[in-house]
Design a protein around this motif. Structure first.
Motif, PDB file in Angstrom:
ATOM      1  N   MET A   1       0.834  -1.171   0.000  1.00  0.00           N
ATOM      2  CA  MET A   1       0.000   0.000   0.000  1.00  0.00           C
ATOM      3  C   MET A   1       0.880   1.235   0.000  1.00  0.00           C
ATOM      4  SD  MET A   1      -2.872  -0.766   2.809  1.00  0.00           S
ATOM      5  CE  MET A   1      -3.697  -2.319   2.820  1.00  0.00           C
ATOM      6  N   THR A   2       0.411   2.254  -0.664  1.00  0.00           N
ATOM      7  CA  THR A   2       1.126   3.519  -0.627  1.00  0.00           C
ATOM      8  C   THR A   2       0.157   4.620  -0.271  1.00  0.00           C
ATOM      9  OG1 THR A   2       0.740   3.992  -2.956  1.00  0.00           O
ATOM     10  CG2 THR A   2       2.760   2.821  -2.420  1.00  0.00           C
ATOM     11  N   ARG A   3       0.686   5.726   0.070  1.00  0.00           N
ATOM     12  CA  ARG A   3      -0.107   6.915   0.296  1.00  0.00           C
ATOM     13  C   ARG A   3       0.648   8.065  -0.323  1.00  0.00           C
ATOM     14  NH1 ARG A   3       1.190  10.576   4.040  1.00  0.00           N
ATOM     15  NH2 ARG A   3       3.183  10.217   4.968  1.00  0.00           N
ATOM     16  N   ARG A  12       6.583   8.890   4.453  1.00  0.00           N
ATOM     17  CA  ARG A  12       6.629   7.662   5.251  1.00  0.00           C
ATOM     18  C   ARG A  12       7.520   6.660   4.533  1.00  0.00           C
ATOM     19  NH1 ARG A  12       3.597   6.095   9.282  1.00  0.00           N
ATOM     20  NH2 ARG A  12       3.222   4.069   8.362  1.00  0.00           N
ATOM     21  N   LEU A  13       8.608   6.300   5.198  1.00  0.00           N
ATOM     22  CA  LEU A  13       9.615   5.427   4.617  1.00  0.00           C
ATOM     23  C   LEU A  13       9.637   4.096   5.351  1.00  0.00           C
ATOM     24  CD1 LEU A  13      12.141   5.108   2.720  1.00  0.00           C
ATOM     25  CD2 LEU A  13      13.475   5.862   4.692  1.00  0.00           C
ATOM     26  N   LEU A  14       9.647   3.015   4.582  1.00  0.00           N
ATOM     27  CA  LEU A  14       9.875   1.686   5.130  1.00  0.00           C
ATOM     28  C   LEU A  14      11.327   1.335   4.838  1.00  0.00           C
ATOM     29  CD1 LEU A  14       8.935  -0.936   6.449  1.00  0.00           C
ATOM     30  CD2 LEU A  14       8.144  -1.691   4.188  1.00  0.00           C
ATOM     31  N   LEU A  15      12.131   1.206   5.878  1.00  0.00           N
ATOM     32  CA  LEU A  15      13.558   0.927   5.759  1.00  0.00           C
ATOM     33  C   LEU A  15      13.806  -0.504   6.220  1.00  0.00           C
ATOM     34  CD1 LEU A  15      16.431   2.035   5.240  1.00  0.00           C
ATOM     35  CD2 LEU A  15      16.427   2.848   7.613  1.00  0.00           C
ATOM     36  N   VAL A  16      14.322  -1.351   5.316  1.00  0.00           N
ATOM     37  CA  VAL A  16      14.464  -2.781   5.606  1.00  0.00           C
ATOM     38  C   VAL A  16      15.920  -3.209   5.472  1.00  0.00           C
ATOM     39  CG1 VAL A  16      13.612  -5.090   5.072  1.00  0.00           C
ATOM     40  CG2 VAL A  16      12.167  -3.095   4.555  1.00  0.00           C
ATOM     41  N   ASP A  17      16.484  -3.690   6.572  1.00  0.00           N
ATOM     42  CA  ASP A  17      17.864  -4.189   6.571  1.00  0.00           C
ATOM     43  C   ASP A  17      18.012  -5.111   7.767  1.00  0.00           C
ATOM     44  OD1 ASP A  17      20.815  -4.342   6.975  1.00  0.00           O
ATOM     45  OD2 ASP A  17      20.844  -2.846   5.376  1.00  0.00           O
ATOM     46  N   GLY A  43      12.640  -9.347   5.839  1.00  0.00           N
ATOM     47  CA  GLY A  43      11.596  -9.295   4.826  1.00  0.00           C
ATOM     48  C   GLY A  43      10.231  -9.575   5.418  1.00  0.00           C
ATOM     49  N   ARG A  44      10.148 -10.554   6.302  1.00  0.00           N
ATOM     50  CA  ARG A  44       8.858 -10.896   6.921  1.00  0.00           C
ATOM     51  C   ARG A  44       8.315  -9.723   7.750  1.00  0.00           C
ATOM     52  NH1 ARG A  44       7.720 -15.935   5.802  1.00  0.00           N
ATOM     53  NH2 ARG A  44       9.306 -17.550   5.651  1.00  0.00           N
ATOM     54  N   GLU A  45       9.192  -9.078   8.475  1.00  0.00           N
ATOM     55  CA  GLU A  45       8.783  -7.921   9.271  1.00  0.00           C
ATOM     56  C   GLU A  45       8.301  -6.793   8.353  1.00  0.00           C
ATOM     57  OE1 GLU A  45      10.819  -4.933  12.506  1.00  0.00           O
ATOM     58  OE2 GLU A  45      11.653  -6.959  12.320  1.00  0.00           O
ATOM     59  N   ALA A  46       8.949  -6.623   7.219  1.00  0.00           N
ATOM     60  CA  ALA A  46       8.542  -5.597   6.247  1.00  0.00           C
ATOM     61  C   ALA A  46       7.147  -5.898   5.687  1.00  0.00           C
ATOM     62  CB  ALA A  46       9.560  -5.512   5.116  1.00  0.00           C
ATOM     63  N   ILE A  47       6.878  -7.149   5.398  1.00  0.00           N
ATOM     64  CA  ILE A  47       5.561  -7.535   4.880  1.00  0.00           C
ATOM     65  C   ILE A  47       4.485  -7.253   5.921  1.00  0.00           C
ATOM     66  CG2 ILE A  47       4.144  -9.497   4.167  1.00  0.00           C
ATOM     67  CD1 ILE A  47       6.807 -10.628   2.911  1.00  0.00           C
ATOM     68  N   ARG A  48       4.775  -7.566   7.185  1.00  0.00           N
ATOM     69  CA  ARG A  48       3.810  -7.259   8.253  1.00  0.00           C
ATOM     70  C   ARG A  48       3.555  -5.754   8.324  1.00  0.00           C
ATOM     71  NH1 ARG A  48       6.629 -11.443  10.947  1.00  0.00           N
ATOM     72  NH2 ARG A  48       7.888  -9.947  12.103  1.00  0.00           N
ATOM     73  N   ALA A  49       4.607  -4.955   8.191  1.00  0.00           N
ATOM     74  CA  ALA A  49       4.457  -3.494   8.226  1.00  0.00           C
ATOM     75  C   ALA A  49       3.600  -3.008   7.064  1.00  0.00           C
ATOM     76  CB  ALA A  49       5.835  -2.825   8.191  1.00  0.00           C
ATOM     77  N   LEU A  50       3.788  -3.589   5.893  1.00  0.00           N
ATOM     78  CA  LEU A  50       2.998  -3.201   4.719  1.00  0.00           C
ATOM     79  C   LEU A  50       1.519  -3.539   4.892  1.00  0.00           C
ATOM     80  CD1 LEU A  50       5.358  -4.193   1.789  1.00  0.00           C
ATOM     81  CD2 LEU A  50       4.449  -1.909   2.243  1.00  0.00           C
ATOM     82  N   ARG A  51       1.245  -4.584   5.630  1.00  0.00           N
ATOM     83  CA  ARG A  51      -0.156  -4.950   5.883  1.00  0.00           C
ATOM     84  C   ARG A  51      -0.823  -3.994   6.863  1.00  0.00           C
ATOM     85  NH1 ARG A  51       1.365 -11.187   6.249  1.00  0.00           N
ATOM     86  NH2 ARG A  51       1.076 -11.727   4.058  1.00  0.00           N
ATOM     87  N   ARG A  52      -0.030  -3.365   7.731  1.00  0.00           N
ATOM     88  CA  ARG A  52      -0.578  -2.495   8.773  1.00  0.00           C
ATOM     89  C   ARG A  52      -0.614  -1.024   8.394  1.00  0.00           C
ATOM     90  NH1 ARG A  52       3.127  -5.421  12.071  1.00  0.00           N
ATOM     91  NH2 ARG A  52       4.405  -3.546  12.070  1.00  0.00           N
ATOM     92  N   ALA A  53       0.252  -0.581   7.480  1.00  0.00           N
ATOM     93  CA  ALA A  53       0.386   0.852   7.215  1.00  0.00           C
ATOM     94  C   ALA A  53       0.709   1.101   5.744  1.00  0.00           C
ATOM     95  CB  ALA A  53       1.496   1.427   8.097  1.00  0.00           C
ATOM     96  N   PHE A  55       2.960   3.358   2.989  1.00  0.00           N
ATOM     97  CA  PHE A  55       4.256   4.012   2.892  1.00  0.00           C
ATOM     98  C   PHE A  55       4.378   4.707   1.546  1.00  0.00           C
ATOM     99  CE2 PHE A  55       4.724   0.529   5.868  1.00  0.00           C
ATOM    100  CZ  PHE A  55       5.321   1.163   6.943  1.00  0.00           C
ATOM    101  N   ASP A  56       5.230   5.722   1.517  1.00  0.00           N
ATOM    102  CA  ASP A  56       5.496   6.449   0.279  1.00  0.00           C
ATOM    103  C   ASP A  56       6.633   5.818  -0.516  1.00  0.00           C
ATOM    104  OD1 ASP A  56       3.587   8.647   0.680  1.00  0.00           O
ATOM    105  OD2 ASP A  56       4.885   9.146   2.371  1.00  0.00           O
TER     106      ASP A  56
END
Length: 132
Positions: A1-3, A12-17, A43-53, A55-56
């Motif tokens: 999802m994006t906004r 809103r940045l999703l930073l994955v490392d 990656g799994r944590e990033a997918i969970r974040a994408l389901r909840r919020a 990001f740009d």
């Protein structure tokens, strides 16, 4: 999802490392520059974040334990095709980063890079994906 960020909303940045020290330090530096940073350590944590919020922009490390950046890119593009993804890579993996571009990544940057270069690429990605 994006906004779509407006001028008075932080991007809103999703930073994955998967390197905790790196992602935390970089996340703090980007937050001090006005970004709303959500950090994910896998990656799994990033997918969970994408389901909840929404990001740009997402910045995703290419080499991670478990799910690598290319696999995560594929999933992100299935979940939120309009979300710009910037691949962040070190370890001489420029060829794999180019594969990411072919799969729909916005761009890739080699680690280490200047913070200003990363910020410029993030802002460019957000601007290009914003509706006209």
């Amino acid at each position: 999802m994006t906004r779509t960020a407006t001028t008075d909303q932080a991007l809103r940045l999703l930073l994955v490392d998967d390197e905790p020290g790196f992602v935390e330090a970089l996340g703090r530096r980007l937050a001090r520059r006005g970004l709303d940073v959500h950090m994910a350590g896998s990656g799994r944590e990033a997918i969970r974040a994408l389901r909840r919020a929404d990001f740009d922009v997402a910045v995703v490390d290419l080499k991670m334990e478990g799910m690598d950046g290319i696999e995560l890119l594929r999933i992100v593009k299935a979940m939120a095709p309009e979300l710009p993804v910037i691949i962040f890579t070190g370890h001489g993996s420029e060829r794999a980063a180019r594969e990411g571009l072919a799969l729909g990544a916005f761009d890739y940057l080699l680690k280490p890079c200047e913070l200003d270069d990363l910020l410029a690429t993030i802002r460019q990605a957000a601007a290009q994906s914003a509706p006209a």
